[in-house]
Design an enzyme around this catalytic site. Sequence first.
Site, PDB file in Angstrom:
ATOM      1  N   GLY A  12       0.786  -1.230   0.000  1.00 30.46           N
ATOM      2  CA  GLY A  12       0.000   0.000   0.000  1.00 30.46           C
ATOM      3  C   GLY A  12       0.814   1.274   0.000  1.00 30.46           C
ATOM      4  O   GLY A  12       0.418   2.270   0.594  1.00 30.46           O
ATOM      5  N   HIS A 109      -1.935   2.453 -12.795  1.00 29.68           N
ATOM      6  CA  HIS A 109      -1.354   1.324 -13.518  1.00 29.68           C
ATOM      7  C   HIS A 109       0.086   1.684 -13.894  1.00 29.68           C
ATOM      8  O   HIS A 109       0.320   2.802 -14.387  1.00 29.68           O
ATOM      9  CB  HIS A 109      -2.192   1.033 -14.771  1.00 29.68           C
ATOM     10  CG  HIS A 109      -1.673  -0.088 -15.587  1.00 29.68           C
ATOM     11  ND1 HIS A 109      -1.823  -1.412 -15.221  1.00 29.68           N
ATOM     12  CD2 HIS A 109      -0.973  -0.103 -16.753  1.00 29.68           C
ATOM     13  CE1 HIS A 109      -1.250  -2.179 -16.134  1.00 29.68           C
ATOM     14  NE2 HIS A 109      -0.724  -1.409 -17.073  1.00 29.68           N
TER      15      HIS A 109
HETATM   16  C1  GRF Z   1       2.445  -0.430  -8.047  1.00 31.67           C
HETATM   17  O1  GRF Z   1       3.374  -0.670  -9.081  1.00 31.67           O
HETATM   18  C2  GRF Z   1       1.155   0.044  -8.682  1.00 31.67           C
HETATM   19  O2  GRF Z   1       1.360   0.692  -9.906  1.00 31.67           O
HETATM   20  C3  GRF Z   1       0.421  -1.232  -8.914  1.00 31.67           C
HETATM   21  O3  GRF Z   1       0.678  -1.985  -7.728  1.00 31.67           O
HETATM   22  C4  GRF Z   1       2.066  -1.761  -7.372  1.00 31.67           C
HETATM   23  C5  GRF Z   1       2.235  -1.737  -5.879  1.00 31.67           C
HETATM   24  O4  GRF Z   1       1.529  -0.650  -5.365  1.00 31.67           O
HETATM   25  N1  GRF Z   1      -0.975  -0.974  -9.125  1.00 31.67           N
HETATM   26  P1  GRF Z   1       1.509  -0.339  -3.755  1.00 31.67           P
HETATM   27  O5  GRF Z   1       2.944  -0.169  -3.306  1.00 31.67           O
HETATM   28  O6  GRF Z   1       0.861  -1.530  -3.075  1.00 31.67           O
HETATM   29  O7  GRF Z   1       0.727   0.938  -3.667  1.00 31.67           O
END
Ligand code: GRF
Length: 195
Positions: A12, A109
């Site tokens: 997150g 994304h």
């Molecule tokens: C990130 O690369 C985001 O672009 C994708 O999930 C990955 C991890 O996101 N949707 P987070 O660190 O859990 O926010």
Amino acid sequence: MKRVAILISGGGSNMVKLVESMTGDHPARPCLVLANSEDAGGLKKAGEMGVATAWVDHKHFKGDREAFEKQLISVVDAQKPDIICLAGFMRILTPFFINHYEGRMLNIHPSLLPKYRGLHTHKRALEAGDTEAGCTVHEATAELDDGPILGQAQVPIEPGDTPETLAARVLKKEHQLYPAVLRRFAEGNRKRIEL
Ligand code: GRF
């Protein structure tokens, strides 16, 4: 004041930046962080930031996507959100869920859409010999990683980059882009942001 529910699956890091951004004269506040598994690292971080948390484990629904999504909706709607942010949420959502939040659900994304919808975006960009990569925030629609683009951020691909080094460079931009787009979206402004 707009209420924002954030859906996560993992650490997150985007959620943390979104929550941290919603202060002062920002027109929105976080009302819920929801994960699709109890051990999503982001739930603890959200709790520490004082945000209500919940989890609905998709594995409890044995592939019945609609039953899973009905449970997600009931937990999310209990917090009366105005906006839903998908942030590292790694479950494919069916039109049933998407239509319920039509026009008020965002997703981030890690590619310059429309290039590289789906998974392994950095590996694919490197294999294609691209010289730049980046991330996109878009309205979530029934088509996977499609929908009106609300913001994009570009990064250069450096010689010797691996999917990991590129992902780390893009993630820094995600952390700038998503809060900027959310603020503008919460103000009712859908003008595209380019970082
Ligand atoms: C990130 O690369 C985001 O672009 C994708 O999930 C990955 C991890 O996101 N949707 P987070 O660190 O859990 O926010």
